[in-house]
Every structure is written in C-alpha cells, then in structure tokens.
Design a protein around this motif. Structure first.
Motif, short mmCIF file in Angstrom:
data_model
loop_
_atom_site.label_atom_id
_atom_site.label_comp_id
_atom_site.label_asym_id
_atom_site.label_seq_id
_atom_site.Cartn_x
_atom_site.Cartn_y
_atom_site.Cartn_z
N LYS A 19 0.82 -1.21 0.00
CA LYS A 19 0.00 0.00 0.00
C LYS A 19 0.86 1.27 0.00
O LYS A 19 0.47 2.28 -0.58
N LEU A 20 2.01 1.22 0.67
CA LEU A 20 2.89 2.38 0.73
C LEU A 20 3.61 2.63 -0.59
O LEU A 20 3.80 3.77 -0.99
N MET A 21 4.03 1.56 -1.23
CA MET A 21 4.78 1.67 -2.48
C MET A 21 3.78 1.65 -3.65
O MET A 21 2.85 0.87 -3.64
N LYS A 22 4.02 2.47 -4.63
CA LYS A 22 3.14 2.46 -5.80
C LYS A 22 3.48 1.26 -6.67
O LYS A 22 4.61 0.84 -6.76
N GLY A 23 2.49 0.74 -7.30
CA GLY A 23 2.69 -0.42 -8.17
C GLY A 23 1.74 -1.52 -7.79
O GLY A 23 0.96 -1.43 -6.85
N SER A 24 1.82 -2.61 -8.51
CA SER A 24 0.88 -3.69 -8.33
C SER A 24 1.30 -4.69 -7.27
O SER A 24 0.53 -5.55 -6.89
N GLY A 25 2.52 -4.63 -6.78
CA GLY A 25 2.98 -5.57 -5.78
C GLY A 25 3.43 -6.87 -6.42
O GLY A 25 3.62 -6.97 -7.62
N TYR A 26 3.60 -7.88 -5.60
CA TYR A 26 4.10 -9.17 -6.07
C TYR A 26 3.12 -10.30 -5.80
O TYR A 26 3.51 -11.46 -5.78
N GLY A 27 1.87 -9.99 -5.57
CA GLY A 27 0.87 -11.00 -5.26
C GLY A 27 0.86 -11.32 -3.77
O GLY A 27 1.74 -10.88 -3.03
N ALA A 28 -0.09 -12.07 -3.33
CA ALA A 28 -0.25 -12.35 -1.90
C ALA A 28 0.95 -13.10 -1.33
O ALA A 28 1.52 -12.69 -0.32
N ILE A 29 1.36 -14.17 -1.98
CA ILE A 29 2.48 -14.97 -1.48
C ILE A 29 3.77 -14.17 -1.58
O ILE A 29 4.59 -14.17 -0.66
N GLY A 30 3.96 -13.47 -2.68
CA GLY A 30 5.17 -12.65 -2.86
C GLY A 30 5.26 -11.56 -1.82
O GLY A 30 6.34 -11.29 -1.28
N VAL A 33 6.29 -13.14 1.48
CA VAL A 33 7.72 -13.48 1.47
C VAL A 33 8.57 -12.22 1.60
O VAL A 33 9.53 -12.19 2.39
N ILE A 34 8.22 -11.17 0.87
CA ILE A 34 8.95 -9.91 0.98
C ILE A 34 8.81 -9.34 2.39
O ILE A 34 9.77 -8.80 2.94
N GLY A 35 7.65 -9.47 2.99
CA GLY A 35 7.45 -9.01 4.36
C GLY A 35 8.30 -9.78 5.36
O GLY A 35 8.91 -9.19 6.27
N ILE A 36 8.38 -11.10 5.20
CA ILE A 36 9.20 -11.91 6.10
C ILE A 36 10.68 -11.58 5.93
O ILE A 36 11.40 -11.37 6.91
N ILE A 37 11.14 -11.53 4.69
CA ILE A 37 12.54 -11.19 4.44
C ILE A 37 12.81 -9.76 4.89
O ILE A 37 13.87 -9.45 5.44
N GLY A 38 11.84 -8.88 4.68
CA GLY A 38 11.97 -7.50 5.14
C GLY A 38 12.09 -7.41 6.65
O GLY A 38 12.83 -6.57 7.18
#
Length: 86
Positions: A19-30, A33-38
C-alpha cells in the motif's frame, strides 16, 4: 509457534508495504515473502544501529515494513520494475 508469528508479521508488513509503495505488488504470497525477508533485513539493520529487538508487535511490524520497503526498492532497482499505476 514462531513460524506462525513470522507469517503474521510478514503478511502485515507485506500488505502495508504494497500500500505504501506504488505499483501492483508481487501477489499475496510474494508480499508475504517480501514481508518476512523484510522483517529479517529490518531487524538486522536495527541491530547494527544499536536498537534492541524487543518492543512487541507494533515495533516488529514497523521494523518489518522498513525492511520490506528497502527490499522492494532494491528489487525494483535490480529487476527494472518501476511503479505502475493500475
């Protein structure tokens, strides 16, 4: 039990980063995963800056969001995927 905690924090951080970053994101699973690695990246950065790792759910989510935003920026730089307005 900890794996469930990481998934919950990753879900929250990935969703909010999307929601903070503009763009479509990487899908629910992506996004998860980005949140966990983040969360891992953010925790590492905060530890190197001298901040303790204890602070509860809000602190953990904020650190995870910061790490996920940095990771998303890095991924976009590497892949050339710029923000797209949908």
């Amino acid at each position: 039990m900890f794996i469930i905690w990481w998934i919950i924090v990753g879900l929250i951080a990935g969703f909010l980063t999307g929601k903070l970053m503009k763009g479509s994101g990487y899908g629910a699973i992506g996004d998860i995963v980005i949140g966990i690695i983040g969360a891992i990246v953010g925790g590492f950065i905060m530890q190197k800056l001298g901040y303790s790792g204890s602070g509860g759910l809000i602190y953990t989510v904020i650190v995870a969001i910061v790490g996920a935003v940095l990771l998303t920026l890095l991924l976009r730089l590497v892949t050339g995927n710029r923000a797209r307005n949908l």
